[in-house]
Design a protein around this motif. Structure first.
Motif, PDB file in Angstrom:
ATOM      1  N   HIS A  25     148.412   4.197  63.470  1.00 33.41           N
ATOM      2  CA  HIS A  25     149.874   4.256  63.488  1.00 33.41           C
ATOM      3  C   HIS A  25     150.493   3.348  62.423  1.00 33.41           C
ATOM      4  O   HIS A  25     151.478   3.716  61.784  1.00 33.41           O
ATOM      5  CB  HIS A  25     150.407   3.893  64.863  1.00 33.41           C
ATOM      6  CG  HIS A  25     150.172   4.952  65.895  1.00 33.41           C
ATOM      7  ND1 HIS A  25     150.761   6.202  65.824  1.00 33.41           N
ATOM      8  CD2 HIS A  25     149.396   4.960  67.011  1.00 33.41           C
ATOM      9  CE1 HIS A  25     150.372   6.929  66.854  1.00 33.41           C
ATOM     10  NE2 HIS A  25     149.545   6.201  67.594  1.00 33.41           N
ATOM     11  N   LEU A  26     149.926   2.168  62.247  1.00 31.82           N
ATOM     12  CA  LEU A  26     150.476   1.221  61.271  1.00 31.82           C
ATOM     13  C   LEU A  26     150.464   1.809  59.860  1.00 31.82           C
ATOM     14  O   LEU A  26     151.423   1.672  59.107  1.00 31.82           O
ATOM     15  CB  LEU A  26     149.676  -0.086  61.300  1.00 31.82           C
ATOM     16  CG  LEU A  26     149.901  -0.991  62.512  1.00 31.82           C
ATOM     17  CD1 LEU A  26     148.814  -2.046  62.598  1.00 31.82           C
ATOM     18  CD2 LEU A  26     151.279  -1.644  62.452  1.00 31.82           C
ATOM     19  N   VAL A  27     149.363   2.467  59.524  1.00 30.39           N
ATOM     20  CA  VAL A  27     149.244   3.075  58.197  1.00 30.39           C
ATOM     21  C   VAL A  27     150.094   4.332  58.111  1.00 30.39           C
ATOM     22  O   VAL A  27     150.808   4.559  57.133  1.00 30.39           O
ATOM     23  CB  VAL A  27     147.767   3.392  57.876  1.00 30.39           C
ATOM     24  CG1 VAL A  27     147.648   4.169  56.564  1.00 30.39           C
ATOM     25  CG2 VAL A  27     146.954   2.103  57.788  1.00 30.39           C
ATOM     26  N   ARG A  28     150.024   5.149  59.154  1.00 33.48           N
ATOM     27  CA  ARG A  28     150.736   6.430  59.151  1.00 33.48           C
ATOM     28  C   ARG A  28     152.250   6.247  59.041  1.00 33.48           C
ATOM     29  O   ARG A  28     152.954   7.013  58.383  1.00 33.48           O
ATOM     30  CB  ARG A  28     150.410   7.176  60.441  1.00 33.48           C
ATOM     31  CG  ARG A  28     151.031   8.572  60.502  1.00 33.48           C
ATOM     32  CD  ARG A  28     149.972   9.609  60.583  1.00 33.48           C
ATOM     33  NE  ARG A  28     150.547  10.901  60.899  1.00 33.48           N
ATOM     34  CZ  ARG A  28     150.767  11.860  59.989  1.00 33.48           C
ATOM     35  NH1 ARG A  28     150.472  11.650  58.738  1.00 33.48           N
ATOM     36  NH2 ARG A  28     151.266  13.019  60.339  1.00 33.48           N
ATOM     37  N   GLU A  29     152.737   5.177  59.668  1.00 32.87           N
ATOM     38  CA  GLU A  29     154.169   4.929  59.645  1.00 32.87           C
ATOM     39  C   GLU A  29     154.607   4.107  58.437  1.00 32.87           C
ATOM     40  O   GLU A  29     155.782   3.779  58.295  1.00 32.87           O
ATOM     41  CB  GLU A  29     154.596   4.230  60.944  1.00 32.87           C
ATOM     42  CG  GLU A  29     154.343   5.081  62.180  1.00 32.87           C
ATOM     43  CD  GLU A  29     154.842   4.431  63.462  1.00 32.87           C
ATOM     44  OE1 GLU A  29     155.736   3.576  63.376  1.00 32.87           O
ATOM     45  OE2 GLU A  29     154.336   4.788  64.539  1.00 32.87           O
ATOM     46  N   GLY A  30     153.632   3.751  57.599  1.00 31.19           N
ATOM     47  CA  GLY A  30     153.966   3.011  56.387  1.00 31.19           C
ATOM     48  C   GLY A  30     154.283   1.553  56.628  1.00 31.19           C
ATOM     49  O   GLY A  30     154.855   0.878  55.762  1.00 31.19           O
ATOM     50  N   ILE A  31     153.895   1.028  57.791  1.00 30.95           N
ATOM     51  CA  ILE A  31     154.154  -0.378  58.109  1.00 30.95           C
ATOM     52  C   ILE A  31     153.225  -1.280  57.306  1.00 30.95           C
ATOM     53  O   ILE A  31     153.615  -2.350  56.837  1.00 30.95           O
ATOM     54  CB  ILE A  31     153.982  -0.629  59.624  1.00 30.95           C
ATOM     55  CG1 ILE A  31     155.023   0.181  60.397  1.00 30.95           C
ATOM     56  CG2 ILE A  31     154.108  -2.112  59.963  1.00 30.95           C
ATOM     57  CD1 ILE A  31     154.825   0.172  61.898  1.00 30.95           C
ATOM     58  N   VAL A  32     151.976  -0.852  57.148  1.00 36.44           N
ATOM     59  CA  VAL A  32     151.024  -1.573  56.307  1.00 36.44           C
ATOM     60  C   VAL A  32     150.373  -0.569  55.359  1.00 36.44           C
ATOM     61  O   VAL A  32     150.286   0.627  55.674  1.00 36.44           O
ATOM     62  CB  VAL A  32     149.939  -2.293  57.146  1.00 36.44           C
ATOM     63  CG1 VAL A  32     150.550  -3.319  58.073  1.00 36.44           C
ATOM     64  CG2 VAL A  32     149.102  -1.294  57.933  1.00 36.44           C
ATOM     65  N   PRO A  33     149.908  -1.021  54.199  1.00 36.71           N
ATOM     66  CA  PRO A  33     149.252  -0.093  53.274  1.00 36.71           C
ATOM     67  C   PRO A  33     147.900   0.349  53.801  1.00 36.71           C
ATOM     68  O   PRO A  33     147.259  -0.353  54.599  1.00 36.71           O
ATOM     69  CB  PRO A  33     149.098  -0.922  51.991  1.00 36.71           C
ATOM     70  CG  PRO A  33     149.119  -2.350  52.450  1.00 36.71           C
ATOM     71  CD  PRO A  33     150.026  -2.383  53.644  1.00 36.71           C
TER      72      PRO A  33
END
Length: 501
Positions: A25-33
């Motif tokens: 989710h973190l990557v998919r939502e663009g929160i972290v690279p």
């Protein structure tokens, strides 16, 4: 909040989900690279490896990487309808997209075989999961998937020199039976993935280090402790305890968030040493262990470090895929009685030739006979010499003479005979050196062995300018020199603590 329904889901996202729901989710939502996946130097050999694999399938169509994304999907559909076998096939079904290394049409059975090409030596779980993802996308396009095949590297292959012998280098592995045997597991993983996507469409995702399953085993490897352990980001130091594994996660759940917060009753003897060091700020030093460790050390000692390349496409006769081939060494020799430090180094600059004979020949001249040789994780240095001597018998006598003279300078740090609070649970030379000296790899252009490997491969493959070549050669020498000099500094520090100099 992120609408998963609006964007395509890729294989890499599926694999990321299986490793950690939070990370997905973190990557998919663009929160972290997205975390980097390529290792140093892999791309330098990939195109050649890919071409070797493709040679086994003449007259197949290819989706070129220069095509626009939509064009590649349409061209794949066109060739599928014509029942053509396709390299780099772009598949799309519902919300999923995937790129298959080779999609082969089997005319006899009127179906398709999924192929993957991997420059690896063994079958990994991620490969099975990747195949399953491709299968789901392909079946969503109404393709009849018959089999799963992998081309990988035969690690026992010994390169005779000249052109690589494809029959012995490439290993074709039909993993269809393995895929079907594990289909239940794969289906469960897929159902969990789809359920996660469906329940989070248009919803705010709650990240939890403890609740996400599967999840990270350590906050130290977490993509974003600020999200997954909000308010407890600094608790990751309890994951620095040696050999803690799942224990640290349990401590975290109990509310322990620092070295001092974990009760001694929960800790092993080594972990108690760590706790005491971090609480008091004082370095632990086991004088008795060191006295026994250094009992037979000679007055004059050597500190040796090799740099090597380990290409998966063998470059030299009588080498295997992934075998470490030395091209550089740094040797510091210290006479403790006169306090004289001498430095010797050799870098093989004749890039079109096998470096092993030149490296070992010069080392024989530079290394005095009968003295103790310190290396960090000495298994590596000994293996380099042993494997070279097995191919070039003129070095067998040298190997027999030196192999018993090695001492592993990493051992005291692994066993916690000495421990500095700045190590934070680590025992690598890069972490240790700044704790006990003013030296550090931080100021170097090359800071780790993988990068040194990559830079020398760049030189061999002529991917540098003449000006850059000189800089890279100088950087390699500087990096290797600091490694062996660092060993000297650590050894001298140990002697000073023992008060023997």
């Amino acid at each position: 909040m992120f609408d998963l329904a609006l964007t395509s889901v890729t294989k890499s996202q599926f694999l990321q989900f299986l490793r950690c729901t939070n990370a997905f989710h973190l990557v998919r939502e663009g929160i972290v690279p997205k975390p980097p996946s390529a290792s140093f130097g892999g791309h330098l050999e990939w195109n050649q490896f890919l071409q070797l694999c493709r040679e086994r399938f003449p007259s197949s169509a290819t989706i070129e990487k220069t095509m626009e994304k939509e064009e590649s999907f349409q061209k794949t559909l066109e060739w599928i309808s014509e029942k053509k076998s396709i390299f780099h096939a772009h598949l799309r079904s519902d919300r999923y997209v995937s790129t298959v290394e080779y999609l082969e049409y089997d005319a006899e059975r009127d179906g398709w075989i999924l192929w993957d090409f991997r420059p690896i030596g063994s079958l990994k779980q991620d490969i099975l999961r990747s195949f399953y993802f491709h299968k789901k996308v392909a079946e969503g396009m109404s393709l009849n998937i018959l089999a799963f095949k992998l081309i990988r590297i035969q690690t026992k292959y010994i390169h005779p020199g000249g052109e690589i012998d494809l029959e012995n280098y490439l290993l074709i592995e039909d993993i269809t039976s393995r895929m079907f045997a594990e289909m239940g597991t794969r289906e469960t993983e897929w159902e969990q993935f789809e359920e996660e996507i469906n329940k989070t469409i248009g919803q705010s995702v709650r990240f939890s280090f403890l609740e996400a399953k599967p999840s990270c085993r350590s906050l130290k490897t977490c993509l974003s402790p600020n999200h997954c352990a909000k308010g407890k980001e600094n608790a990751k130091e309890i994951f620095d305890f040696r050999d803690s594994s799942e224990l640290a996660k349990g401590w975290f759940a109990l509310g322990y968030n620092s070295y001092e917060s974990v009760p001694n009753s929960e800790l092993s003897p080594i972990q108690r040493i760590q706790k005491e060091v971090h609480v008091t700020g004082k370095t632990h030093f086991d004088k008795v262990a060191f006295e026994n460790y250094l009992t037979n050390v000679t007055k004059t000692v050597a500190f040796l470090d090799f740099e090597s390349i380990n290409p998966y496409l063998p470059l030299y006769p009588q080498t295997r895929p992934f075998q470490h081939v030395p091209y550089l060494y740094s040797l510091h020799i210290w006479d403790s009685e006169t306090d004289t430090l001498t430095h010797k180094t050799y870098l093989h600059e004749d890039l079109g030739t096998d470096p092993r004979i030149s490296v070992l020949s010069q080392l024989q001249k530079d290394l005095p006979a009968g003295i103790t040789i310190f290396s960090f994780n000495d298994f590596f240095e000994k293996l380099i010499i042993q494997e070279t001597a097995e191919v070039f018998p003129e070095f067998l006598e040298f190997w027999e003479r030196v192999k018993s003279m090695f001492i592993d300078l990493a051992m005291p740090f692994k066993k916690l005979w000495i421990y500095h609070p700045g190590q934070n649970g680590k025992a690598s030379l890069k972490e240790i050196l700044p704790c006990f000296s003013t030296e550090s790899h931080g100021g170097l252009s090359i800071r780790e062995g993988q990068d040194a490997n990559y830079q020398y491969l760049r030189l061999i493959k002529k991917q540098v300018t003449a000006e850059e070549k000189k800089r890279v050669l100088d950087d390699l020498i500087a990096y290797c020199k600091l490694d062996s000099y660092g060993l000297f500094l650590i050894y001298r520090m140990i002697l000073e603590r023992l008060s023997v100099i």
